[in-house]
Scaffold this motif. Structure first.
Motif, mmCIF file in Angstrom:
data_model
loop_
_atom_site.group_PDB
_atom_site.id
_atom_site.type_symbol
_atom_site.label_atom_id
_atom_site.label_comp_id
_atom_site.label_asym_id
_atom_site.label_seq_id
_atom_site.Cartn_x
_atom_site.Cartn_y
_atom_site.Cartn_z
ATOM 1 N N HIS A 1 0.821 -1.216 0.000
ATOM 2 C CA HIS A 1 0.000 0.000 0.000
ATOM 3 C C HIS A 1 0.859 1.272 0.000
ATOM 4 O O HIS A 1 0.501 2.267 -0.623
ATOM 5 N N LEU A 2 2.000 1.208 0.662
ATOM 6 C CA LEU A 2 2.895 2.374 0.631
ATOM 7 C C LEU A 2 3.399 2.635 -0.784
ATOM 8 O O LEU A 2 3.537 3.779 -1.214
ATOM 9 N N ARG A 3 3.644 1.537 -1.519
ATOM 10 C CA ARG A 3 4.103 1.693 -2.913
ATOM 11 C C ARG A 3 2.964 2.130 -3.824
ATOM 12 O O ARG A 3 3.161 2.864 -4.786
ATOM 13 N N LEU A 4 1.729 1.641 -3.522
ATOM 14 C CA LEU A 4 0.583 1.954 -4.389
ATOM 15 C C LEU A 4 0.169 3.417 -4.294
ATOM 16 O O LEU A 4 -0.217 4.040 -5.292
ATOM 17 N N LEU A 5 0.235 3.944 -3.071
ATOM 18 C CA LEU A 5 -0.355 5.251 -2.787
ATOM 19 C C LEU A 5 0.038 6.352 -3.786
ATOM 20 O O LEU A 5 -0.840 6.987 -4.379
ATOM 21 N N PRO A 6 1.343 6.590 -4.026
ATOM 22 C CA PRO A 6 1.677 7.693 -4.940
ATOM 23 C C PRO A 6 1.125 7.485 -6.345
ATOM 24 O O PRO A 6 0.729 8.451 -7.008
ATOM 25 N N GLU A 7 1.064 6.236 -6.788
ATOM 26 C CA GLU A 7 0.548 5.960 -8.129
ATOM 27 C C GLU A 7 -0.959 6.199 -8.210
ATOM 28 O O GLU A 7 -1.470 6.741 -9.200
ATOM 29 N N LEU A 8 -1.676 5.798 -7.156
ATOM 30 C CA LEU A 8 -3.135 6.000 -7.143
ATOM 31 C C LEU A 8 -3.444 7.495 -7.162
ATOM 32 O O LEU A 8 -4.326 7.958 -7.887
ATOM 33 N N VAL A 9 -2.697 8.249 -6.386
ATOM 34 C CA VAL A 9 -2.934 9.702 -6.325
ATOM 35 C C VAL A 9 -2.550 10.341 -7.662
ATOM 36 O O VAL A 9 -3.246 11.220 -8.172
ATOM 37 N N ARG A 10 -1.475 9.880 -8.256
ATOM 38 C CA ARG A 10 -1.013 10.465 -9.525
ATOM 39 C C ARG A 10 -2.057 10.312 -10.628
ATOM 40 O O ARG A 10 -2.342 11.261 -11.367
ATOM 41 N N VAL A 11 -2.673 9.126 -10.736
ATOM 42 C CA VAL A 11 -3.599 8.899 -11.867
ATOM 43 C C VAL A 11 -4.930 9.636 -11.683
ATOM 44 O O VAL A 11 -5.648 9.880 -12.654
ATOM 45 N N LEU A 12 -5.250 9.995 -10.422
ATOM 46 C CA LEU A 12 -6.539 10.672 -10.176
ATOM 47 C C LEU A 12 -6.532 12.101 -10.686
ATOM 48 O O LEU A 12 -5.524 12.816 -10.563
#
Ligand code: SAM
Length: 289
Positions: free
Chosen positions: A54-65
């Motif tokens: 989840h720590l790795r996912l977070l920046p990517e999820l925020v970036r695509v939004l």
């Protein structure tokens, strides 16, 4: 990549998939990640691994939004040996690292069926954490209002006498949602071991993604999010690492397109007994509790 009815389905690892999604292109990310509980697709049983993914996912999820977009993360509990870890507590702690994400609701999804516990109360809820990227966000409450308890009720005195006492479009559905889970007898049940119901995602799509907008799910499994998005005339992009699940999602979308997919839409009454239904009787020894 398979494309059907405005939905793009990828067989890929979530990180590789997200890396290819354009920055600021998604209105709503909605997903249920692996809980690391020993399902056939789980690669670990460790809560620490759940947290580091989840720590790795977070920046990517925020970036695509898009700015003003929503992130809905659906999780349950990690239970081993009768000891329960609420996964949303871990997600909340991890996502709190981001300054652009704001938690709007912790939605309790409650359902009537599941395993019967013997040494603790049987688990009958999971949660959806709804975050927005920024403070100026899309939210169409009118699209998801539910009937008032007394729909025709009016003020009977005072300055508003004769006016509707509640919103005639219905009331806010609140943050407790009772929606049947997909057990073996559910009309939506597929070979996937852990589907969430279409209705759960349908309400999120209607409220949090504008018509024609983009929904994404990096752990799409049997494609439930894709079905809710396409049914509500939104676009979809998602992935699963397992080719069989991607095929299943494709098949479900083809059935939806042909008007043949069986699913339980949001708003369907949970149980309407017929005249012939056998109704369980209250045993006499339960007389007064
Ligand atoms: C909880 S299930 C999601 C089920 C889905 N919501 C549905 O309704 O069918 C999690 C899914 O994530 C997939 N998965 C696990 N690790 C993955 C990864 N690293 N990349 C992509 N998919 C992954 C699994 O194959 C599984 O289908």
């Amino acid at each position: 990549m398979i494309e059907v009815a405005g939905a793009k389905l990828h067989q890929a690892d979530a990180f590789d998939f997200l890396a290819k999604v354009k920055t600021g292109s998604v209105d709503l990310v909605v997903s249920s990640p692996p809980y690391f509980m020993g399902k056939e697709y789980d690669t670990s049983l460790s809560i620490q691994d759940f947290k580091s993914i989840h720590l790795r996912l977070l920046p990517e999820l925020v970036r695509v939004l898009k700015p003003g977009g929503s992130l809905c993360w659906q999780v349950g509990h990690h239970v081993r040996g009768g000891v329960s870890v609420p996964l949303d507590a871990i997600v909340y702690g991890t996502f709190a690292e981001d300054e652009e994400l704001f938690l709007r609701n912790r939605i309790i999804w409650t359902f009537g069926h599941g395993e019967h516990a013997r040494r603790r109360f049987s688990g009958r809820h999971e949660t959806v954490l709804w975050y927005t990227k920024g403070d100026d966000y899309y939210f169409d409450l009118d699209a998801v209002r539910v009937p008032q308890k007394y729909p025709g009720k009016k003020h009977y005195k005072g300055p508003r006498k004769g006016e509707w006492s509640g919103n005639p479009l219905g009331k806010n559905p609140s943050d407790i949602w009772e929606i049947p889970n997909v057990n073996a007898h559910h009309v939506e049940k597929t070979a996937h071991p852990c589907q969430f119901p279409v209705a759960l995602v349908q309400r999120l799509v209607k409220a949090l993604c504008p018509p024609g907008g983009m929904v994404a799910d990096p752990f799409m499994g049997s494609g439930t999010s894709a079905i809710a998005a396409v049914h509500e005339k939104r676009k979809f992009v998602g992935c699963d690492q397992n080719a069989a699940y991607v095929k299943l999602a494709h098949q479900r979308l083809l059935e939806l397109k042909a008007g043949q997919l069986k699913f339980r839409p949001i708003g369907q009454a949970l149980y309407v007994p017929s005249d012939k239904s056998a109704v369980a009787q209250r045993p006499p020894h339960f007389a007064s509790n």
